[in-house]
Design an enzyme around this catalytic site. Structure first.
Site, PDB file in Angstrom:
ATOM      1  N   ARG A   1       5.611   1.012   1.834  1.00  0.00           N
ATOM      2  CA  ARG A   1       4.378   0.777   1.875  1.00  0.00           C
ATOM      3  C   ARG A   1       4.174   0.769   3.638  1.00  0.00           C
ATOM      4  O   ARG A   1       4.993  -0.166   4.153  1.00  0.00           O
ATOM      5  CB  ARG A   1       3.474  -0.416   1.371  1.00  0.00           C
ATOM      6  CG  ARG A   1       2.263  -0.894   1.813  1.00  0.00           C
ATOM      7  CD  ARG A   1       1.794  -2.014   1.031  1.00  0.00           C
ATOM      8  NE  ARG A   1       1.372  -1.491  -0.386  1.00  0.00           N
ATOM      9  CZ  ARG A   1       0.647  -2.370  -1.163  1.00  0.00           C
ATOM     10  NH1 ARG A   1       0.567  -3.547  -0.766  1.00  0.00           N
ATOM     11  NH2 ARG A   1       0.334  -1.723  -2.406  1.00  0.00           N
TER      12      ARG A   1
ATOM     13  N   ARG B   1       1.822  -7.207  -6.258  1.00  0.00           N
ATOM     14  CA  ARG B   1       2.303  -6.661  -7.597  1.00  0.00           C
ATOM     15  C   ARG B   1       2.926  -5.291  -7.108  1.00  0.00           C
ATOM     16  O   ARG B   1       3.728  -5.208  -8.082  1.00  0.00           O
ATOM     17  CB  ARG B   1       0.565  -6.120  -8.056  1.00  0.00           C
ATOM     18  CG  ARG B   1      -0.047  -7.210  -8.825  1.00  0.00           C
ATOM     19  CD  ARG B   1      -1.416  -7.121  -8.902  1.00  0.00           C
ATOM     20  NE  ARG B   1      -1.768  -7.532  -7.569  1.00  0.00           N
ATOM     21  CZ  ARG B   1      -2.060  -8.631  -7.045  1.00  0.00           C
ATOM     22  NH1 ARG B   1      -2.149  -9.807  -8.107  1.00  0.00           N
ATOM     23  NH2 ARG B   1      -2.604  -8.989  -5.844  1.00  0.00           N
ATOM     24  N   THR B   2       2.526  -4.913  -6.203  1.00  0.00           N
ATOM     25  CA  THR B   2       3.432  -3.281  -6.012  1.00  0.00           C
ATOM     26  C   THR B   2       4.920  -3.415  -5.944  1.00  0.00           C
ATOM     27  O   THR B   2       5.565  -3.038  -6.684  1.00  0.00           O
ATOM     28  CB  THR B   2       2.662  -2.383  -4.962  1.00  0.00           C
ATOM     29  OG1 THR B   2       1.450  -2.242  -5.312  1.00  0.00           O
ATOM     30  CG2 THR B   2       3.471  -1.153  -5.092  1.00  0.00           C
TER      31      THR B   2
ATOM     32  N   HIS C   1      -2.692   5.692  -2.731  1.00  0.00           N
ATOM     33  CA  HIS C   1      -1.709   4.753  -3.215  1.00  0.00           C
ATOM     34  C   HIS C   1      -1.704   5.101  -4.964  1.00  0.00           C
ATOM     35  O   HIS C   1      -2.157   4.675  -5.776  1.00  0.00           O
ATOM     36  CB  HIS C   1      -2.354   3.407  -3.371  1.00  0.00           C
ATOM     37  CG  HIS C   1      -1.688   2.106  -3.880  1.00  0.00           C
ATOM     38  ND1 HIS C   1      -0.420   2.306  -4.493  1.00  0.00           N
ATOM     39  CD2 HIS C   1      -1.916   0.666  -3.898  1.00  0.00           C
ATOM     40  CE1 HIS C   1      -0.156   1.032  -4.703  1.00  0.00           C
ATOM     41  NE2 HIS C   1      -0.819   0.096  -4.340  1.00  0.00           N
TER      42      HIS C   1
ATOM     43  N   LYS D   1      12.675  -3.887  16.721  1.00  0.00           N
ATOM     44  CA  LYS D   1      13.770  -3.676  17.815  1.00  0.00           C
ATOM     45  C   LYS D   1      13.280  -2.117  18.346  1.00  0.00           C
ATOM     46  O   LYS D   1      13.682  -1.778  19.494  1.00  0.00           O
ATOM     47  CB  LYS D   1      15.135  -3.560  17.768  1.00  0.00           C
ATOM     48  CG  LYS D   1      15.801  -4.813  17.145  1.00  0.00           C
ATOM     49  CD  LYS D   1      17.354  -4.428  16.977  1.00  0.00           C
ATOM     50  CE  LYS D   1      18.144  -5.769  16.364  1.00  0.00           C
ATOM     51  NZ  LYS D   1      19.456  -5.319  15.689  1.00  0.00           N
TER      52      LYS D   1
END
Ligand code: ASP
Length: 363
Positions: free
Chosen positions: A152, A102-103, A180, A131
Protein backbone atom coordinates in the site's frame (compact mmCIF):
# COMPACT_ATOMS: atom_id res chain seq x y z
CA UNK A 1 4.60 -23.88 -10.89
CA UNK A 2 3.98 -25.81 -7.73
CA UNK A 3 0.60 -26.55 -6.20
CA UNK A 4 -0.07 -27.55 -2.65
CA UNK A 5 -3.38 -29.06 -1.70
CA UNK A 6 -4.84 -31.30 0.89
CA UNK A 7 -7.70 -33.47 -0.36
CA UNK A 8 -9.88 -36.03 1.28
CA UNK A 9 -9.73 -39.23 -0.71
CA UNK A 10 -11.29 -42.43 0.54
CA UNK A 11 -11.87 -40.73 3.84
CA UNK A 12 -8.17 -39.92 4.29
CA UNK A 13 -6.26 -36.71 4.12
CA UNK A 14 -4.07 -36.61 1.08
CA UNK A 15 -1.44 -33.99 0.42
CA UNK A 16 -0.67 -33.01 -3.13
CA UNK A 17 2.36 -31.11 -4.25
CA UNK A 18 3.70 -30.89 -7.78
CA UNK A 19 2.85 -29.18 -11.01
CA UNK A 20 -0.73 -28.54 -12.03
CA UNK A 21 -0.28 -30.96 -14.91
CA UNK A 22 0.94 -33.73 -12.65
CA UNK A 23 -1.94 -33.13 -10.26
CA UNK A 24 -4.44 -33.26 -13.12
CA UNK A 25 -2.89 -36.51 -14.35
CA UNK A 26 -2.96 -37.90 -10.90
CA UNK A 27 -6.53 -36.97 -10.25
CA UNK A 28 -7.54 -38.46 -13.57
CA UNK A 29 -6.29 -41.80 -12.33
CA UNK A 30 -7.94 -41.72 -8.93
CA UNK A 31 -11.33 -43.14 -8.24
CA UNK A 32 -12.97 -40.73 -5.82
CA UNK A 33 -15.05 -43.03 -3.74
CA UNK A 34 -15.56 -40.41 -1.08
CA UNK A 35 -18.28 -37.80 -1.27
CA UNK A 36 -16.05 -35.40 0.58
CA UNK A 37 -14.76 -33.86 -2.63
CA UNK A 38 -17.09 -33.36 -5.56
CA UNK A 39 -16.43 -32.68 -9.21
CA UNK A 40 -17.67 -29.14 -8.66
CA UNK A 41 -15.08 -28.62 -5.99
CA UNK A 42 -12.37 -29.90 -8.29
CA UNK A 43 -13.60 -27.45 -10.90
CA UNK A 44 -13.22 -24.66 -8.38
CA UNK A 45 -9.64 -25.67 -7.84
CA UNK A 46 -8.69 -26.01 -11.49
CA UNK A 47 -10.51 -22.96 -12.82
CA UNK A 48 -8.69 -20.70 -10.46
CA UNK A 49 -7.05 -17.89 -12.40
CA UNK A 50 -3.32 -18.08 -12.82
CA UNK A 51 -2.09 -14.58 -12.30
CA UNK A 52 1.04 -12.83 -11.36
CA UNK A 53 0.59 -9.25 -10.24
CA UNK A 54 -2.79 -7.88 -9.18
CA UNK A 55 -2.67 -4.13 -9.64
CA UNK A 56 -6.10 -3.04 -10.87
CA UNK A 57 -9.48 -4.68 -10.33
CA UNK A 58 -9.98 -5.22 -14.05
CA UNK A 59 -6.84 -7.38 -14.20
CA UNK A 60 -9.32 -10.20 -13.60
CA UNK A 61 -12.16 -11.14 -15.92
CA UNK A 62 -15.56 -11.69 -14.32
CA UNK A 63 -15.06 -15.44 -14.81
CA UNK A 64 -11.75 -15.33 -12.99
CA UNK A 65 -13.37 -13.36 -10.19
CA UNK A 66 -16.13 -15.91 -9.99
CA UNK A 67 -13.50 -18.64 -9.62
CA UNK A 68 -11.91 -16.70 -6.76
CA UNK A 69 -15.32 -16.23 -5.09
CA UNK A 70 -16.09 -19.93 -5.38
CA UNK A 71 -12.74 -20.79 -3.87
CA UNK A 72 -13.27 -18.27 -1.04
CA UNK A 73 -16.67 -19.81 -0.37
CA UNK A 74 -15.09 -23.25 -0.37
CA UNK A 75 -12.42 -22.10 2.08
CA UNK A 76 -15.05 -20.62 4.37
CA UNK A 77 -17.12 -23.80 4.30
CA UNK A 78 -14.27 -26.30 4.58
CA UNK A 79 -11.45 -24.55 6.42
CA UNK A 80 -9.84 -27.89 7.28
CA UNK A 81 -8.99 -28.48 3.60
CA UNK A 82 -6.98 -25.33 3.49
CA UNK A 83 -5.54 -25.15 6.95
CA UNK A 84 -1.84 -24.79 7.25
CA UNK A 85 -0.62 -26.75 4.26
CA UNK A 86 -1.26 -25.00 0.96
CA UNK A 87 1.31 -22.25 1.48
CA UNK A 88 3.76 -24.08 3.70
CA UNK A 89 7.21 -22.65 3.14
CA UNK A 90 5.88 -19.53 1.40
CA UNK A 91 6.51 -16.03 2.70
CA UNK A 92 4.25 -13.01 2.31
CA UNK A 93 5.70 -9.51 2.70
CA UNK A 94 3.42 -6.62 3.60
CA UNK A 95 4.86 -3.21 2.72
CA UNK A 96 2.49 -0.58 4.07
CA UNK A 97 3.58 2.98 3.40
CA UNK A 98 0.11 4.11 4.60
CA UNK A 99 -1.95 3.07 7.63
CA UNK A 100 -4.14 -0.01 7.51
CA UNK A 101 -5.92 -2.32 9.91
CA UNK A 102 -8.18 -4.65 7.94
CA UNK A 103 -6.22 -5.03 4.72
CA UNK A 104 -2.88 -5.78 6.34
CA UNK A 105 -4.22 -8.00 9.10
CA UNK A 106 -6.50 -9.91 6.77
CA UNK A 107 -3.66 -10.59 4.33
CA UNK A 108 -1.40 -11.71 7.15
CA UNK A 109 -4.14 -13.82 8.71
CA UNK A 110 -4.86 -15.33 5.28
CA UNK A 111 -1.23 -16.34 4.77
CA UNK A 112 -0.84 -17.69 8.30
CA UNK A 113 -4.03 -19.72 7.98
CA UNK A 114 -2.71 -21.22 4.75
CA UNK A 115 0.42 -22.31 6.55
CA UNK A 116 2.78 -19.62 5.25
CA UNK A 117 4.71 -16.91 7.07
CA UNK A 118 4.66 -13.11 6.99
CA UNK A 119 7.15 -10.29 7.31
CA UNK A 120 7.04 -6.61 6.50
CA UNK A 121 6.43 -3.14 7.87
CA UNK A 122 3.29 -1.31 8.88
CA UNK A 123 4.81 2.10 8.36
CA UNK A 124 7.89 2.98 6.33
CA UNK A 125 9.59 4.90 9.17
CA UNK A 126 11.34 1.73 10.30
CA UNK A 127 12.70 0.85 6.86
CA UNK A 128 15.46 2.20 4.60
CA UNK A 129 12.85 4.37 2.90
CA UNK A 130 13.70 6.99 5.55
CA UNK A 131 17.33 6.86 4.32
CA UNK A 132 16.11 7.77 0.87
CA UNK A 133 15.81 4.37 -0.74
CA UNK A 134 13.57 4.37 -3.82
CA UNK A 135 10.57 2.11 -4.22
CA UNK A 136 12.21 0.04 -6.95
CA UNK A 137 15.12 -0.85 -4.68
CA UNK A 138 12.90 -1.58 -1.67
CA UNK A 139 10.82 -3.94 -3.77
CA UNK A 140 13.88 -5.65 -5.30
CA UNK A 141 15.22 -6.16 -1.77
CA UNK A 142 12.07 -7.57 -0.25
CA UNK A 143 11.58 -9.86 -3.25
CA UNK A 144 14.79 -11.64 -2.22
CA UNK A 145 13.09 -12.75 0.98
CA UNK A 146 9.42 -13.17 0.06
CA UNK A 147 7.32 -15.07 -2.49
CA UNK A 148 4.59 -12.44 -2.78
CA UNK A 149 4.43 -8.75 -1.84
CA UNK A 150 1.32 -6.88 -0.72
CA UNK A 151 1.89 -3.16 -0.95
CA UNK A 152 0.00 0.00 0.00
CA UNK A 153 1.40 3.35 -1.00
CA UNK A 154 0.01 6.92 -1.03
CA UNK A 155 1.11 7.46 -4.64
CA UNK A 156 -1.18 6.55 -7.50
CA UNK A 157 0.59 4.08 -9.77
CA UNK A 158 3.06 2.93 -7.09
CA UNK A 159 1.94 -0.71 -7.28
CA UNK A 160 2.25 -0.72 -11.04
CA UNK A 161 5.73 0.73 -10.77
CA UNK A 162 6.69 -1.88 -8.16
CA UNK A 163 5.45 -4.63 -10.47
CA UNK A 164 7.91 -3.53 -13.15
CA UNK A 165 10.81 -4.23 -10.80
CA UNK A 166 9.56 -7.16 -8.81
CA UNK A 167 10.45 -10.72 -9.72
CA UNK A 168 7.69 -11.90 -7.34
CA UNK A 169 3.96 -11.07 -7.57
CA UNK A 170 2.84 -7.66 -6.34
CA UNK A 171 -0.66 -7.22 -4.93
CA UNK A 172 -1.93 -3.65 -4.79
CA UNK A 173 -3.41 -2.99 -1.36
CA UNK A 174 -4.24 0.62 -2.29
CA UNK A 175 -2.36 3.17 -4.39
CA UNK A 176 -3.33 6.67 -3.30
CA UNK A 177 -6.80 7.70 -4.44
CA UNK A 178 -6.62 5.36 -7.41
CA UNK A 179 -7.53 1.70 -6.79
CA UNK A 180 -7.92 -0.91 -4.08
CA UNK A 181 -8.69 -4.11 -5.99
CA UNK A 182 -8.74 -6.54 -3.08
CA UNK A 183 -11.37 -4.41 -1.34
CA UNK A 184 -13.46 -4.88 -4.47
CA UNK A 185 -13.05 -8.65 -4.24
CA UNK A 186 -14.22 -8.34 -0.63
CA UNK A 187 -17.20 -6.15 -1.55
CA UNK A 188 -18.33 -8.37 -4.39
CA UNK A 189 -17.93 -11.57 -2.40
CA UNK A 190 -20.07 -9.99 0.33
CA UNK A 191 -22.80 -9.08 -2.15
CA UNK A 192 -22.66 -12.48 -3.80
CA UNK A 193 -22.82 -14.37 -0.51
CA UNK A 194 -25.55 -12.28 1.04
CA UNK A 195 -27.74 -11.69 -2.03
CA UNK A 196 -26.98 -14.80 -4.07
CA UNK A 197 -25.68 -12.95 -7.14
CA UNK A 198 -24.23 -9.66 -8.33
CA UNK A 199 -26.85 -8.72 -10.94
CA UNK A 200 -29.82 -6.39 -11.31
CA UNK A 201 -28.91 -4.07 -8.47
CA UNK A 202 -29.19 -0.35 -7.90
CA UNK A 203 -26.03 0.55 -6.03
CA UNK A 204 -25.60 3.89 -4.27
CA UNK A 205 -22.09 5.16 -3.54
CA UNK A 206 -22.11 7.86 -0.88
CA UNK A 207 -19.42 10.16 0.53
CA UNK A 208 -16.00 10.91 -0.90
CA UNK A 209 -16.28 9.62 -4.44
CA UNK A 210 -13.38 11.72 -5.65
CA UNK A 211 -10.60 10.31 -3.47
CA UNK A 212 -12.25 7.06 -2.37
CA UNK A 213 -10.20 4.39 -4.13
CA UNK A 214 -12.56 1.62 -3.04
CA UNK A 215 -15.37 3.39 -4.90
CA UNK A 216 -13.28 3.66 -8.07
CA UNK A 217 -12.40 -0.01 -7.99
CA UNK A 218 -15.89 -1.23 -7.11
CA UNK A 219 -17.75 0.99 -9.61
CA UNK A 220 -15.48 0.03 -12.51
CA UNK A 221 -15.83 -3.67 -11.70
CA UNK A 222 -19.58 -3.68 -10.99
CA UNK A 223 -20.07 -2.00 -14.36
CA UNK A 224 -19.33 -5.36 -16.00
CA UNK A 225 -22.30 -7.12 -14.37
CA UNK A 226 -25.83 -7.35 -15.86
CA UNK A 227 -28.55 -4.92 -14.86
CA UNK A 228 -26.45 -2.65 -12.63
CA UNK A 229 -27.57 0.93 -12.04
CA UNK A 230 -25.45 3.35 -10.05
CA UNK A 231 -26.34 6.37 -7.96
CA UNK A 232 -23.44 8.62 -6.95
CA UNK A 233 -24.19 10.67 -3.84
CA UNK A 234 -21.59 13.25 -2.89
CA UNK A 235 -21.00 16.94 -2.34
CA UNK A 236 -20.16 18.78 -5.57
CA UNK A 237 -16.50 18.97 -4.50
CA UNK A 238 -16.17 15.18 -4.15
CA UNK A 239 -17.86 13.78 -7.24
CA UNK A 240 -16.70 10.65 -9.03
CA UNK A 241 -13.76 11.27 -11.42
CA UNK A 242 -14.55 11.82 -15.10
CA UNK A 243 -12.19 9.07 -16.20
CA UNK A 244 -14.55 6.52 -14.64
CA UNK A 245 -17.63 8.05 -16.21
CA UNK A 246 -16.12 8.19 -19.67
CA UNK A 247 -14.23 4.92 -19.18
CA UNK A 248 -15.66 1.86 -17.41
CA UNK A 249 -19.20 3.25 -17.01
CA UNK A 250 -19.57 4.46 -20.60
CA UNK A 251 -17.98 1.34 -22.01
CA UNK A 252 -20.55 -0.84 -20.26
CA UNK A 253 -23.49 1.53 -20.90
CA UNK A 254 -24.10 1.90 -17.20
CA UNK A 255 -27.04 4.07 -16.33
CA UNK A 256 -26.14 6.37 -13.44
CA UNK A 257 -27.22 9.54 -11.73
CA UNK A 258 -25.30 12.00 -9.57
CA UNK A 259 -26.90 13.81 -6.67
CA UNK A 260 -25.98 15.44 -3.37
CA UNK A 261 -29.23 14.37 -1.71
CA UNK A 262 -29.10 11.00 0.10
CA UNK A 263 -32.68 11.17 1.44
CA UNK A 264 -34.08 11.64 -2.03
CA UNK A 265 -32.52 8.46 -3.45
CA UNK A 266 -32.03 6.10 -0.52
CA UNK A 267 -35.41 4.44 -1.12
CA UNK A 268 -34.34 3.30 -4.61
CA UNK A 269 -31.18 1.51 -3.51
CA UNK A 270 -30.49 -2.21 -3.10
CA UNK A 271 -27.00 -1.49 -1.78
CA UNK A 272 -25.69 1.63 -0.09
CA UNK A 273 -21.89 1.81 -0.15
CA UNK A 274 -20.94 4.41 2.46
CA UNK A 275 -17.43 5.89 2.53
CA UNK A 276 -15.52 8.24 4.78
CA UNK A 277 -14.18 11.56 3.56
CA UNK A 278 -10.51 10.81 2.87
CA UNK A 279 -8.79 13.30 5.15
CA UNK A 280 -5.28 12.31 4.08
CA UNK A 281 -5.89 13.30 0.45
CA UNK A 282 -6.95 16.90 1.14
CA UNK A 283 -4.51 19.74 0.57
CA UNK A 284 -6.57 22.09 2.65
CA UNK A 285 -7.66 21.15 6.17
CA UNK A 286 -10.48 23.70 6.27
CA UNK A 287 -11.97 22.15 3.19
CA UNK A 288 -11.84 18.73 4.86
CA UNK A 289 -13.51 20.07 8.00
CA UNK A 290 -16.24 21.67 5.92
CA UNK A 291 -16.98 18.45 4.01
CA UNK A 292 -16.27 15.69 6.51
CA UNK A 293 -19.80 15.34 7.88
CA UNK A 294 -21.62 15.80 4.60
CA UNK A 295 -23.55 12.54 5.14
CA UNK A 296 -24.40 10.75 8.34
CA UNK A 297 -26.44 7.59 7.98
CA UNK A 298 -28.73 7.33 11.02
CA UNK A 299 -31.88 5.36 11.93
CA UNK A 300 -34.10 8.16 10.64
CA UNK A 301 -32.51 8.01 7.18
CA UNK A 302 -32.54 4.21 7.30
CA UNK A 303 -36.33 4.34 7.78
CA UNK A 304 -36.55 5.66 4.20
CA UNK A 305 -34.57 2.69 2.79
CA UNK A 306 -35.84 -0.63 1.43
CA UNK A 307 -36.33 -3.35 4.04
CA UNK A 308 -33.59 -5.44 2.43
CA UNK A 309 -31.15 -2.73 1.42
CA UNK A 310 -27.58 -3.74 2.30
CA UNK A 311 -25.26 -1.20 3.88
CA UNK A 312 -21.63 -1.79 3.00
CA UNK A 313 -18.60 0.25 4.05
CA UNK A 314 -14.93 -0.55 3.37
CA UNK A 315 -14.14 0.84 6.86
CA UNK A 316 -12.77 2.58 8.83
CA UNK A 317 -15.96 4.42 9.66
CA UNK A 318 -15.51 7.89 11.12
CA UNK A 319 -18.84 9.71 11.50
CA UNK A 320 -20.69 8.72 8.39
CA UNK A 321 -22.59 5.80 9.94
CA UNK A 322 -24.11 6.41 13.36
CA UNK A 323 -23.38 3.64 15.88
CA UNK A 324 -27.14 3.00 16.29
CA UNK A 325 -27.21 1.70 12.72
CA UNK A 326 -24.83 -1.16 13.63
CA UNK A 327 -27.69 -3.20 15.10
CA UNK A 328 -29.87 -2.74 11.99
CA UNK A 329 -30.01 -6.12 10.20
CA UNK A 330 -29.21 -4.30 6.97
CA UNK A 331 -25.77 -3.27 8.30
CA UNK A 332 -23.36 -5.72 6.65
CA UNK A 333 -20.05 -3.93 7.10
CA UNK A 334 -18.74 -6.13 9.89
CA UNK A 335 -19.52 -9.31 7.98
CA UNK A 336 -17.86 -7.70 4.96
CA UNK A 337 -14.55 -7.55 6.91
CA UNK A 338 -14.62 -11.30 7.47
CA UNK A 339 -15.19 -12.05 3.81
CA UNK A 340 -12.05 -9.98 3.19
CA UNK A 341 -9.92 -12.66 4.77
CA UNK A 342 -11.46 -15.56 2.84
CA UNK A 343 -11.19 -13.79 -0.47
CA UNK A 344 -7.56 -12.91 0.22
CA UNK A 345 -6.84 -16.55 1.05
CA UNK A 346 -8.32 -17.48 -2.33
CA UNK A 347 -6.31 -14.74 -4.03
CA UNK A 348 -3.02 -15.80 -2.43
CA UNK A 349 -3.57 -19.41 -3.46
CA UNK A 350 -4.30 -18.31 -7.02
CA UNK A 351 -1.35 -15.99 -7.22
CA UNK A 352 1.18 -18.32 -5.69
CA UNK A 353 0.02 -21.08 -7.96
CA UNK A 354 0.16 -18.92 -11.08
CA UNK A 355 3.52 -17.46 -10.29
CA UNK A 356 6.09 -18.38 -12.87
CA UNK A 357 3.61 -19.02 -15.68
CA UNK A 358 4.30 -15.70 -17.30
CA UNK A 359 7.56 -13.92 -17.63
CA UNK A 360 8.22 -11.65 -14.69
CA UNK A 361 10.04 -8.35 -14.63
CA UNK A 362 13.74 -8.40 -15.39
CA UNK A 363 15.67 -8.44 -12.19
N1 ASP B 1 -9.75 1.08 4.04
C1 ASP B 1 -10.16 1.66 2.78
C2 ASP B 1 -8.95 2.13 2.01
O1 ASP B 1 -7.84 1.85 2.37
C3 ASP B 1 -11.19 2.73 2.94
C4 ASP B 1 -10.76 3.96 3.68
O2 ASP B 1 -9.62 4.05 4.16
O3 ASP B 1 -11.59 4.86 3.79
O4 ASP B 1 -9.13 2.75 0.98
Amino acid sequence: MAVFFRFFIDGNYFDLGGTMLEVKDYIGSVDFTTDEITTDEMEVIFKRPKVNHYIEPLDFTTDQMEAIFKLAEEIENKPEFYQELPCRGKVLATLFFEPSTRTRFSFEAAMLRLGGSCLGFAEPGSSSVTKGECLADTVRTVACYADVIVMRNPKEGAALLASKYSPVPIINAGDGGHHHPTQTLTDLLTIRQLRGNIENLTVGFCGDLKFGRTVHSLASTLARYEGIKMVFISPRELTIPDYLKTGALAKNNISFIETDNLEKVIGDLDILYMTRVQKERFFNEEEYIRLKDSYILNPERMSLAKKDMMILHPLPRVNEIAMEVDSDPRAMYFRQMKYGMYVRMALLLSILEGYGEEKNAEY
